[in-house]
Every structure is written in structure tokens, then in C-alpha cells.
Design a protein around this motif. Sequence first.
Motif, mmCIF file in Angstrom:
data_model
loop_
_atom_site.group_PDB
_atom_site.id
_atom_site.type_symbol
_atom_site.label_atom_id
_atom_site.label_comp_id
_atom_site.label_asym_id
_atom_site.label_seq_id
_atom_site.Cartn_x
_atom_site.Cartn_y
_atom_site.Cartn_z
ATOM 1 N N PRO A 157 0.284 -1.164 0.123
ATOM 2 C CA PRO A 157 0.043 -0.312 -0.238
ATOM 3 C C PRO A 157 1.051 1.361 -0.161
ATOM 4 C CG PRO A 157 0.272 -1.007 2.350
ATOM 5 C CD PRO A 157 0.675 -2.019 0.943
ATOM 6 N N ILE B 230 1.569 5.976 4.135
ATOM 7 C CA ILE B 230 1.066 7.182 5.590
ATOM 8 C C ILE B 230 1.876 7.803 5.751
ATOM 9 C CG2 ILE B 230 -0.688 7.134 7.325
ATOM 10 C CD1 ILE B 230 -1.256 3.936 6.807
ATOM 11 N N ASP C 106 3.971 2.151 6.027
ATOM 12 C CA ASP C 106 2.255 2.381 5.621
ATOM 13 C C ASP C 106 1.580 1.212 6.254
ATOM 14 O OD1 ASP C 106 3.285 -0.346 5.377
ATOM 15 O OD2 ASP C 106 4.415 -0.744 3.115
ATOM 16 N N ARG C 107 0.067 1.176 5.937
ATOM 17 C CA ARG C 107 -0.899 0.283 6.693
ATOM 18 C C ARG C 107 -0.355 -1.027 7.104
ATOM 19 N NH1 ARG C 107 -5.791 -3.472 4.833
ATOM 20 N NH2 ARG C 107 -6.942 -2.565 6.498
ATOM 21 N N MET D 7 1.833 -0.469 10.130
ATOM 22 C CA MET D 7 0.964 0.725 10.510
ATOM 23 C C MET D 7 0.273 -0.245 11.963
ATOM 24 S SD MET D 7 0.427 3.688 12.295
ATOM 25 C CE MET D 7 0.407 5.012 10.915
ATOM 26 N N ILE D 8 -0.468 -1.539 11.455
ATOM 27 C CA ILE D 8 -1.013 -2.819 11.763
ATOM 28 C C ILE D 8 0.089 -3.154 12.699
ATOM 29 C CG2 ILE D 8 -2.166 -4.738 11.654
ATOM 30 C CD1 ILE D 8 -3.481 -3.912 9.109
ATOM 31 N N SER E 197 -0.123 -8.766 8.921
ATOM 32 C CA SER E 197 1.648 -7.705 7.975
ATOM 33 C C SER E 197 2.547 -8.861 8.185
ATOM 34 C CB SER E 197 1.579 -6.760 9.106
ATOM 35 O OG SER E 197 2.701 -7.794 10.966
#
Length: 260
Positions: free
Chosen positions: A17, A20, A30-31, A34-35, A116
Amino acid sequence: MAAGEGFSPPTLADFNPPAILFGGTPFEIDRLIMIRLIMVAALLLFFVIALRSPKLVPRGVQNVAEFAIDFVRIHIAEEILGKEQGRRFLPVIATIFFIVLATNISGVTPFLNISSNGRIAMPMVLALFAWGTFVYVGIKKYGFLTYFKSSVVVPNVPPALHVLLIPIEFISTFILRPFTLMVRLMANMLAGHILLVLFFSSAWYFFFEAGNFTAIFGVASVAAAIGFTFFELLVIFLQAYVFALLTSVYIDTSLHADSH
């Protein structure tokens, strides 16, 4: 169905992705990253809350945390390494188990919906951590040359066979072990995510886009998605268990490299 309509199957772009935060820098988030940070922070917060003021007779969240740690200690670390070595390496094995478990659970967590570990970076880091641990253990106990020789030289075979066996043993011990740890985790979580997306996407398509008389297929897709979600929960646990178990086995092998 006209071009551009209907559901689109998941692609590998889901695992790459856009950034961010800090885009274009070495600290790009990125996503998926972040997760990963959210799940690790949640894991740390859980244990901080559970063990901030431990009671002699545990209750509530402390009981859950101690049960989880005891599971890793008894059924993984001590089961493979024995009581003394199991307690010695429990921090390493428990760290691997709980990080894999936490980062996998995001795959079935609402609003996160992806693990992830479906991208290679996190499984690679965990596999290198396991690899570094068992190699360090062997070198510390036996010294580099003795450990290396014990790991790759098969005793009591004709000398001519060493030409064939030494490369095989080297690849098996020092390359395939971390590689299989990494690929097994990534492949299982990637496949699980894709299947869940397919089930739920097909349900949406049959309910809202396919037209009349297809709702029955939507119901079947939802049922399959729910069933597979429970199966994915089992896979999530098993991947954490297997990763930690194999790490324990590799550490034990290094501790007893002289009996190869």
C-alpha cells in the motif's frame, strides 16, 4: 458484466500500500507497518496491564497472561529443551510466539483485516532472529570451528561422501531452516487473507450486483467466509506455535551439536 463493474479479486498490491507517514524516506510507514506497530503495541499493553501488580492468586487478565506464558513455557520451551534450558530461552521463544500470534490476529480483526506477516519483511526478521539465536548458542558453547564442523560433518561415513554431504548439511542447517520458517509463515497468512477477501467479495457480488436469484450463492459465500474465519483462527495459532516450536528444536540441536 461490464468492464469495471462487480468485485475485483485481491491482488498483491494489497501488500504494497502507499505510504501513510514519512513517504520516500527510510522510515516510511504504510498500512501494513502501521498494523504491525498497532498489534505489537497492543501486545505490550496487554502484558503491562496484566502484570503491573501481580497477585499471588491470579485473577482476570493476569490469569490469562500467566496461562499464555505457562503454555509457551511448558508445552514448547520445556517440552523441547528441558526445564533448565527451557527457562533459560523462554524469553526468546515467548517473544517469537506472542509477536507471531499478535501480528497474525490482525488478519481477522475488524477494520484491520490483514496480517502484516503476509508480506515477507516481518517473517524474515523473525526467522533471522531465530537463526541468530541458535547459531549464537552453538558458537558460544562449542566455539565457531567445532560448532560448524559438528553441524555439517556427518560422522561415520566414507570420506568420499563428505564432498556431497557437507554442502547438503550446510544448506539444510544454515539456509533452509530460516528460509522455511520465513516462507511457511508468509505463505499461510497471505493465502488466508486472499481466501477471506474472495469469500466476502463474492458474497457482496451475489447479494448486490449479480442480479436476481443469486442471493442463495451470497448466503453460501457468507457461510463459507464465517467458517473459514474460524479455520483461520486455528491457522493463526498454529503458525505461532510451529514457529516457536521449531525455534526451540533448532536451539536444542545447537546445544547438542556434538551428538550430531
